[in-house]
Scaffold this motif. Structure first.
Motif, PDB file in Angstrom:
ATOM      1  N   GLY A  37       0.784  -1.225   0.000  1.00  0.00           N
ATOM      2  CA  GLY A  37       0.000   0.000   0.000  1.00  0.00           C
ATOM      3  C   GLY A  37       0.818   1.279   0.000  1.00  0.00           C
ATOM      4  O   GLY A  37       0.266   2.354  -0.254  1.00  0.00           O
ATOM      5  N   GLU A  38       2.108   1.190   0.280  1.00  0.00           N
ATOM      6  CA  GLU A  38       2.935   2.409   0.281  1.00  0.00           C
ATOM      7  C   GLU A  38       3.198   2.849  -1.151  1.00  0.00           C
ATOM      8  O   GLU A  38       3.423   2.019  -2.040  1.00  0.00           O
ATOM      9  N   VAL A  39       3.168   4.151  -1.375  1.00  0.00           N
ATOM     10  CA  VAL A  39       3.440   4.701  -2.706  1.00  0.00           C
ATOM     11  C   VAL A  39       4.920   5.041  -2.799  1.00  0.00           C
ATOM     12  O   VAL A  39       5.453   5.785  -1.969  1.00  0.00           O
ATOM     13  N   TYR A  40       5.565   4.483  -3.807  1.00  0.00           N
ATOM     14  CA  TYR A  40       6.991   4.693  -4.033  1.00  0.00           C
ATOM     15  C   TYR A  40       7.206   5.529  -5.287  1.00  0.00           C
ATOM     16  O   TYR A  40       6.388   5.512  -6.212  1.00  0.00           O
ATOM     17  N   THR A  41       8.333   6.221  -5.311  1.00  0.00           N
ATOM     18  CA  THR A  41       8.691   7.058  -6.454  1.00  0.00           C
ATOM     19  C   THR A  41       9.766   6.386  -7.293  1.00  0.00           C
ATOM     20  O   THR A  41      10.734   5.833  -6.755  1.00  0.00           O
TER      21      THR A  41
END
Length: 232
Positions: A37-41
């Motif tokens: 669920g974490e948004v990564y760049t």
């Protein structure tokens, strides 16, 4: 013609990067395991690798709408098996995959499935990842970030190495084949926030490169970040 002198290591296989950038020093985790669920760049001009278990879904978001993202899937247990666009085209009888289509490996079995696509569906499966040879042929005389090196470095950053750079799925890249069989290099037709979702059909490593191409206008000559997250 390429004007660079390439290191001797490149004569053995195609797995060694020809330069470096921040990709190597900033993996999402030591082994690429994501926080669900974490948004990564994926920073502009760089790459990232993420480990997916079979059944997990990765969402890759074209945050600015104008950015191409070269994308690969490698079998976690054997990096010599990977998503293959030439095999995928034959498997799905299409040039470009659409939701519901499998992304098959060079062993002709699904390694991923394209579940959803909020963009107009214009992607590329024909063009090789940009590399230093490509930029040299375009007149660049110094090192230039490339999707090929970003793939190598992203794998290196999590302790892995592939022996080749497969043909990627070039998400959002708009390179139509014209009636006279020439290719046009055009800006994306996607919008800010468009995304695709791909389900892992094998335990795999997904590698993404926010394409650094700034000479032809596929990224509007202005490479930018893209983002991704993983769901169960």
């Amino acid at each position: 013609m390429s004007t660079h002198t390439y290191p001797a290591c490149c004569e053995k296989d195609n797995g060694s990067a020809l330069g470096t950038n921040a990709t190597l020093s900033s993996p999402i985790s030591v082994d690429g395991t994501p926080v669900i669920g974490e948004v990564y760049t994926v920073p502009a001009r760089c790459g990232r690798a993420v480990k997916l278990s079979k059944g997990q879904v990765i969402r890759i978001t074209n945050t600015p709408g104008s950015q191409v993202c070269d994308t690969w899937l490698f079998n976690s247990a054997d990096l010599s098996e990977f998503s293959s666009m030439e095999h995928t085209r034959a498997f799905i009888n299409k040039i470009t995959p659409q939701p519901g289509d499998a992304l098959v490996s060079n062993q002709r079995r699904p390694i991923g499935t394209l579940l959803s696509d909020t963009s107009p569906g214009v992607h590329d499966t024909l063009i090789a990842a940009c590399d230093l040879y490509r930029y040299s042929n375009m007149g660049i005389t110094e090192y230039h970030d490339s999707c090929a090196d970003n793939m190598r470095l992203a794998l290196n950053a999590i302790g892995l190495r592939a022996k080749e750079v497969p043909q990627p799925l070039n998400l959002w890249m708009n390179t139509p084949v014209n009636p006279d069989y020439t290719i046009s290099w055009l800006p994306t037709v996607s919008q800010a926030g468009d995304y695709v979702e791909i389900r892992a059909e094998l335990d795999c490593i997904v590698v993404m490169s926010a394409c650094p191409q700034d000479i032809v206008p596929i990224n509007g000559c202005n490479p930018q970040d893209v983002h991704f997250s993983v769901a169960e």
